[in-house]
Scaffold this active site. Structure first.
Site, short mmCIF file in Angstrom:
data_model
loop_
_atom_site.label_atom_id
_atom_site.label_comp_id
_atom_site.label_asym_id
_atom_site.label_seq_id
_atom_site.Cartn_x
_atom_site.Cartn_y
_atom_site.Cartn_z
N LYS A 49 -13.41 14.67 117.46
CA LYS A 49 -12.47 14.95 116.37
C LYS A 49 -12.14 13.72 115.53
CE LYS A 49 -10.56 19.15 118.28
NZ LYS A 49 -9.39 20.02 118.47
N SER A 74 -1.54 19.68 119.84
CA SER A 74 -1.05 19.26 121.15
C SER A 74 -2.11 18.47 121.90
CB SER A 74 -0.65 20.49 121.98
OG SER A 74 -1.76 21.34 122.16
N ASP A 206 -11.60 34.75 121.37
CA ASP A 206 -11.40 35.24 120.00
C ASP A 206 -12.63 35.05 119.13
OD1 ASP A 206 -10.52 32.53 118.11
OD2 ASP A 206 -10.49 32.37 120.29
#
Length: 311
Positions: A49, A74, A206
């Site tokens: 990231k 988080s 998902d």
């Protein structure tokens, strides 16, 4: 988009590591394929990231940089944006739930990020991030549903393909979709008939349901050890995933833990549970990928050592 990826790679190079590619004869024997592990656990702040965070900040105007950046996270993107901002001389406001582990909180503080705590719900996080934008004029940077973040994340696979241009497949985990979308773009433009396959926890599937229904679905549960994959797809990365990703393979919790332990024991490197999901997906359906050259993105190594799943 091909030029965008190359320009992004050049732009962020001074601020990130070109991470090593490792192999394991034992794991290769187990799956029956040649494997190339792109070790983003050795990236700055310990995860891929950092790439997207740096690229997103570098694309801001000088005026925007002066007012700072904000995100809600988080986990790894909180640390990534804080370190990227510190590296570029920009103020970072990080909205984090008040239940976040101290190890993650301390990491953000160590990178000079200003933490604003909120209730542990997505609604609370989004509301506080909007308040920061209004109060300080900071630019909101989404952890995964941001074009510049997606391009930055794609540079991991780009580096892998530059080192090994003849890969038959690339496997990557999917949570918010930024890494998977970026990987898919890199494979499309720089691979040679190199499909991208995603691994996803069954307990937070998902992306699998979105992929097969053609519309973004919410998580029904997030009870997975792969805490970095509990997030959901966005309207920018989902179309890329629909167009350029071949398959999404769901894996059970015990499969994730076994793959994580295998990497720790056999490769002697630390990866977080989310990183192990891609290998778990390959092991689960290894008969479909025998005798192939396969790249695997090990997404990060930020582990809560007080909460390991196999002790």
């Amino acid at each position: 988009m091909k030029e965008d990826l190359l320009q992004c790679q050049q732009r962020i190079a001074p601020y990130i590591h070109n991470t090593p590619v490792m192999s394991s004869q034992l794991i290769e024997k187990l799956v029956g394929s040649k494997l190339y592990f792109k070790c983003e656990n050795f990236q700055r702040m310990g995860a891929f990231k950092m790439r997207g965070a740096v690229n997103a900040i570098m694309q801001l105007t000088d005026e925007q940089k002066c007012r700072g950046v904000v995100t809600h996270s988080s986990g790894n993107f909180a640390q990534a944006l804080a370190l990227a901002a510190q590296s570029l001389g920009v103020k970072a406001y990080i909205v984090m739930p008040n239940t976040v582990a101290n190890v993650k909180r301390n990491a953000v503080l160590g990178y000079d990020g200003q933490i604003l705590e909120c209730a542990p719900t997505l609604e609370a996080r989004e509301r506080m991030a909007k308040e920061v934008v209004l109060k300080y004029g900071a630019t909101f940077i989404h952890p995964s549903n941001n074009r510049h973040v997606i391009l930055g994340q794609g540079t991991a696979a780009l580096e892998l393909l530059q080192a090994h241009p003849d890969l038959d497949y690339i496997f990557a985990p999917v949570g918010g979709g930024g890494l998977l979308a970026g990987t898919a773009l890199a494979a499309h433009y720089f691979g040679t008939n190199c499909p991208v396959v995603a691994g996803e926890p069954l307990e937070a599937d998902d992306a699998y349901r979105s992929f097969h229904s053609g519309e973004i679905k919410a998580n029904k549960t997030t009870d997975t050890v792969a805490d970095g994959l509990r997030t959901e797809l966005g309207d920018l990365n989902f179309p890329i995933i629909q167009k350029h990703v071949s398959r999404i393979i769901r894996v059970k919790e015990n499969e994730i833990i076994c793959a994580m332990r295998l990497i720790w024991e056999r490769m002697k490197i630390i990866v977080e549970p989310s990183s192990a999901v891609a290998l778990a997906a390959l092991i689960k359906e290894r008969e479909n990928f025998e005798a192939k050259k396969i790249g695997i993105i090990l997404s990060g190594g930020n582990v809560d050592l007080d909460n390991l799943p196999f002790f």
